[in-house]
Design an enzyme around this catalytic site. Structure first.
Site, PDB file in Angstrom:
ATOM      1  N   TYR A  36       4.385 -45.602  19.647  1.00 51.48           N
ATOM      2  CA  TYR A  36       4.768 -47.022  19.653  1.00 51.48           C
ATOM      3  C   TYR A  36       4.195 -47.750  18.441  1.00 51.48           C
ATOM      4  O   TYR A  36       3.055 -47.524  18.033  1.00 51.48           O
ATOM      5  CB  TYR A  36       4.267 -47.704  20.938  1.00 51.48           C
ATOM      6  CG  TYR A  36       4.593 -49.193  20.965  1.00 51.48           C
ATOM      7  CD1 TYR A  36       5.839 -49.637  21.399  1.00 51.48           C
ATOM      8  CD2 TYR A  36       3.675 -50.134  20.529  1.00 51.48           C
ATOM      9  CE1 TYR A  36       6.162 -50.991  21.400  1.00 51.48           C
ATOM     10  CE2 TYR A  36       3.989 -51.496  20.527  1.00 51.48           C
ATOM     11  CZ  TYR A  36       5.231 -51.911  20.961  1.00 51.48           C
ATOM     12  OH  TYR A  36       5.546 -53.252  20.952  1.00 51.48           O
ATOM     13  N   SER A  40       6.221 -62.338  22.487  1.00 50.17           N
ATOM     14  CA  SER A  40       7.656 -62.067  22.632  1.00 50.17           C
ATOM     15  C   SER A  40       8.202 -62.722  23.906  1.00 50.17           C
ATOM     16  O   SER A  40       9.365 -62.556  24.241  1.00 50.17           O
ATOM     17  CB  SER A  40       7.896 -60.556  22.676  1.00 50.17           C
ATOM     18  OG  SER A  40       7.065 -59.939  23.653  1.00 50.17           O
ATOM     19  N   LYS A  61      14.647 -56.266  20.757  1.00 47.49           N
ATOM     20  CA  LYS A  61      15.335 -56.855  21.904  1.00 47.49           C
ATOM     21  C   LYS A  61      16.371 -57.930  21.576  1.00 47.49           C
ATOM     22  O   LYS A  61      17.471 -57.933  22.137  1.00 47.49           O
ATOM     23  CB  LYS A  61      14.312 -57.439  22.876  1.00 47.49           C
ATOM     24  CG  LYS A  61      13.514 -56.368  23.556  1.00 47.49           C
ATOM     25  CD  LYS A  61      12.356 -56.917  24.345  1.00 47.49           C
ATOM     26  CE  LYS A  61      11.299 -55.863  24.487  1.00 47.49           C
ATOM     27  NZ  LYS A  61      10.654 -55.492  23.196  1.00 47.49           N
ATOM     28  N   GLN A  90       8.924 -54.344  18.884  1.00 43.00           N
ATOM     29  CA  GLN A  90       9.171 -55.571  19.643  1.00 43.00           C
ATOM     30  C   GLN A  90      10.409 -56.299  19.098  1.00 43.00           C
ATOM     31  O   GLN A  90      11.002 -57.125  19.770  1.00 43.00           O
ATOM     32  CB  GLN A  90       7.931 -56.475  19.561  1.00 43.00           C
ATOM     33  CG  GLN A  90       8.016 -57.735  20.384  1.00 43.00           C
ATOM     34  CD  GLN A  90       6.656 -58.389  20.544  1.00 43.00           C
ATOM     35  OE1 GLN A  90       5.828 -57.946  21.332  1.00 43.00           O
ATOM     36  NE2 GLN A  90       6.423 -59.442  19.776  1.00 43.00           N
ATOM     37  N   LYS A 114      48.914 -78.893  13.538  1.00 43.10           N
ATOM     38  CA  LYS A 114      48.314 -77.553  13.555  1.00 43.10           C
ATOM     39  C   LYS A 114      47.988 -77.034  14.950  1.00 43.10           C
ATOM     40  O   LYS A 114      47.582 -77.778  15.831  1.00 43.10           O
ATOM     41  CB  LYS A 114      47.009 -77.535  12.739  1.00 43.10           C
ATOM     42  CG  LYS A 114      47.171 -77.671  11.250  1.00 43.10           C
ATOM     43  CD  LYS A 114      47.769 -76.430  10.576  1.00 43.10           C
ATOM     44  CE  LYS A 114      46.979 -75.184  10.760  1.00 43.10           C
ATOM     45  NZ  LYS A 114      46.066 -74.894   9.690  1.00 43.10           N
ATOM     46  N   SER A 156      43.750 -79.275  14.642  1.00 45.75           N
ATOM     47  CA  SER A 156      43.044 -79.634  13.412  1.00 45.75           C
ATOM     48  C   SER A 156      42.637 -81.092  13.510  1.00 45.75           C
ATOM     49  O   SER A 156      43.336 -81.904  14.122  1.00 45.75           O
ATOM     50  CB  SER A 156      43.968 -79.414  12.222  1.00 45.75           C
ATOM     51  OG  SER A 156      43.599 -80.252  11.153  1.00 45.75           O
ATOM     52  N   HIS A 184      50.344 -50.120   5.225  1.00 43.29           N
ATOM     53  CA  HIS A 184      50.057 -50.989   4.065  1.00 43.29           C
ATOM     54  C   HIS A 184      50.504 -52.435   4.325  1.00 43.29           C
ATOM     55  O   HIS A 184      50.834 -53.159   3.391  1.00 43.29           O
ATOM     56  CB  HIS A 184      50.739 -50.478   2.795  1.00 43.29           C
ATOM     57  CG  HIS A 184      50.502 -49.029   2.514  1.00 43.29           C
ATOM     58  ND1 HIS A 184      49.454 -48.574   1.748  1.00 43.29           N
ATOM     59  CD2 HIS A 184      51.170 -47.928   2.941  1.00 43.29           C
ATOM     60  CE1 HIS A 184      49.501 -47.241   1.688  1.00 43.29           C
ATOM     61  NE2 HIS A 184      50.521 -46.828   2.425  1.00 43.29           N
ATOM     62  N   GLU A 195      40.071 -65.597  15.782  1.00 36.69           N
ATOM     63  CA  GLU A 195      39.272 -65.644  14.546  1.00 36.69           C
ATOM     64  C   GLU A 195      37.782 -65.506  14.847  1.00 36.69           C
ATOM     65  O   GLU A 195      37.050 -64.814  14.139  1.00 36.69           O
ATOM     66  CB  GLU A 195      39.517 -66.971  13.818  1.00 36.69           C
ATOM     67  CG  GLU A 195      40.910 -67.086  13.220  1.00 36.69           C
ATOM     68  CD  GLU A 195      41.170 -68.487  12.700  1.00 36.69           C
ATOM     69  OE1 GLU A 195      41.073 -68.695  11.488  1.00 36.69           O
ATOM     70  OE2 GLU A 195      41.448 -69.391  13.517  1.00 36.69           O
TER      71      GLU A 195
HETATM   72  N1  ARG Z   1       5.943 -56.950  23.909  1.00 38.34           N
HETATM   73  C1  ARG Z   1       5.866 -55.578  23.528  1.00 38.34           C
HETATM   74  C2  ARG Z   1       7.239 -55.063  23.046  1.00 38.34           C
HETATM   75  O1  ARG Z   1       8.170 -55.728  23.254  1.00 38.34           O
HETATM   76  C3  ARG Z   1       5.423 -54.753  24.678  1.00 38.34           C
HETATM   77  C4  ARG Z   1       4.748 -53.492  24.338  1.00 38.34           C
HETATM   78  C5  ARG Z   1       3.446 -53.764  23.725  1.00 38.34           C
HETATM   79  N2  ARG Z   1       2.608 -52.642  23.624  1.00 38.34           N
HETATM   80  C6  ARG Z   1       1.517 -52.665  22.847  1.00 38.34           C
HETATM   81  N3  ARG Z   1       0.796 -51.637  22.847  1.00 38.34           N
HETATM   82  N4  ARG Z   1       1.245 -53.694  22.128  1.00 38.34           N
HETATM   83  O2  ARG Z   1       7.369 -54.033  22.447  1.00 38.34           O
END
Ligand code: ARG
Length: 462
Positions: free
Chosen positions: A318, A23, A326, A323, A284, A278, A157, A291
């Site tokens: 977890y 990541s 993000k 992952q 234009k 345009s 409306h 938009e």
């Molecule tokens: N790169 C992982 C994430 O974004 C970090 C956490 C990883 N933890 C694990 N036990 N593999 O979630």
């Protein structure tokens, strides 16, 4: 290539796995949060005696060197290092030696580490975005301050409904963005807790002090259940939802700006600075900014639905699925920040054409409801009957190619004898607007109260 977790493995990982699993390409954006979180953790390990003071200071200094390398552009982010947490730790060990570097991860897991980094990021961006929302409210308020006497049709409306002031219309948005601002702040409050020390999922047997880390990082406290702390991403979903609502509101504002700038409306002229041309039609001038903001609402909603779906049904605690939390957040935050700035600038430089707005008020019998209200108030006619009588007046006006406000007394009396001179006053557009003195109404008196509320709000939050 050595992996931090390779102890129990007898085969090297496939190259395919390496890039699929990594990541680092995107979570390197969290380098600051990761390093400051690690420094706070190292300091805590030193204060509690889990490490010696010298050890924790050497680690903290090493981490500061890593930070400097990254900021000087000298740091190499490698796919093999998997993510930002391992990259930083690996480089730290290169600098201060494996023996000491290896002690940083005492009483910590990547699971609480990533939860911490991401919370720190979301917390900061919540504040950044809330400031931009506040700026937008200020700009709307500035327009509202000078446009109490600009009359325009209010719509339902998308049909002309009743006359309102431009000020009133702008304040409608100011109140929406005020709630968006308050939502951001309440999310901030709820999530202002440090998850570090939750470790993998169940806490730690080490004698840590989570509050020390929380204090150093400016959190008001610590989370209370380790499993929850490493499992949930509701704090990230909250910012995605908050941004989605902001975009729902901006998309409506932008839609109106697009309509209002068309030749059918001509209520506004967007400045050349924020318009595009345009490639084929020389005449234009297009409202691309509005938009685009309207369009970006789609990706922002997508990011919210995406993460909600990632999190759906995940067993505790977890899971690597997380992952995927993000990129959508990074994208929505970036999109919100750029869009809010440009929208505010565009609004500031937009010209409101009061003559076209006024002209528009003269079609659509905008003051018809006022005649019905007059019949109710002054002649004690039941509203339903008053509605019918007024409907006949509208029909008469239509048949004669007039607006209801242009009928004379004889014409009105031909519909109902009880209608008197005073009705002519009531039907005037400006009087229609000024009659609406109820709380939240469009009269100047009511709008002044709304303006005061928005001004007080801005003052209290500036
Ligand atoms: N790169 C992982 C994430 O974004 C970090 C956490 C990883 N933890 C694990 N036990 N593999 O979630």
């Amino acid at each position: 290539m050595q992996k931090m977790w390779e102890g129990r493995f007898s085969e090297n990982s496939s190259e395919l796995l390496e890039s699929f699993n990594a990541s680092i390409d995107f979570d390197k954006a969290l380098y600051k949060q990761d390093i400051f979180g690690s420094i706070a953790h190292a300091n805590m390990l030193g204060t509690t005696g889990i490490l010696t003071k010298e050890q924790s200071e050497a680690i903290a200094n090493g981490l500061r060197s890593v930070l400097k390398e990254i900021e000087d552009g000298k740091f190499e982010f490698k796919t093999q290092d998997e993510d930002i947490h391992m990259s930083v730790e690996k480089r730290l060990s290169d600098i201060i030696g494996k023996e000491l570097g290896g002690k940083l991860h005492t009483a910590r897991s990547r699971n609480d580490q990533v939860a911490l980094d991401f919370r720190l990021f979301v917390r900061q961006e919540t504040i950044n975005i809330s400031k931009l929302v506040l700026n937008l409210i200020k700009t709307l308020k500035d327009i509202a301050l000078t446009s109490k006497d600009i009359l325009m049709p209010g719509f339902t409306h998308l049909q002309h409904a009743q006359p309102v002031s431009l000020s009133f219309h702008m304040l409608a948005y100011a109140f929406m963005f005020k709630r968006d601002y308050e939502r951001l702040l309440s999310s901030y409050e709820r999530n202002d807790l440090s998850p570090l020390g939750s470790c993998a999922l169940a806490g730690t047997p080490h004698q840590i002090d989570r509050q020390i880390v929380a204090n150093e990082l400016g959190f008001k406290g610590v989370t209370q259940n380790a499993m929850d702390s490493v499992s949930d991403r509701d704090f990230a979903l909250e910012i995605l939802f908050n941004i989605s609502l902001i975009f729902m509101h901006t998309s409506r504002l932008c839609e109106e700006l697009i309509l209002w700038s068309s030749s059918e409306f001509r209520y506004i002229t967007i400045s050349d600075k924020f318009s595009t041309g345009s490639s084929i039609m020389p005449q234009k001038k297009n409202p691309d900014v509005a938009e685009l903001i309207r369009g970006k609402t789609g990706r922002v909603y997508g990011n919210l639905i995406g993460l909600l779906t990632v999190m759906k049904s995940l067993p505790l605690a977890y899971n690597k699925d997380m992952q995927e939390d993000k990129e959508g957040v990074f994208d929505s935050v970036e999109t919100a920040k750029t869009s809010l700035v440009i929208l505010e600038q565009m609004l500031k430089t937009t010209k409101f054409n009061k003559d076209f707005m006024l002209k528009a008020c003269k079609t659509g019998h905008l003051s018809a409801t006022d005649l019905a209200d007059y019949l109710v108030k002054e002649h004690k006619i039941p509203f339903r009957e008053a509605h019918f009588i007024t409907g006949r007046c509208v029909k008469l006006a239509e048949d004669n190619g007039k607006d209801i406000s242009e009928l004379n007394l004889d014409e009105l009396k031909s519909i109902d004898e009880r209608i008197e001179n005073r009705a002519l006053e009531v039907l005037k557009l400006l009087n229609s607007k000024e009659a609406r003195k109820s709380i939240g109404g469009t009269s100047n008196q009511s709008v002044d109260i709304q303006l005061d509320l928005i001004e007080e709000f801005i003052k209290a939050n500036s």
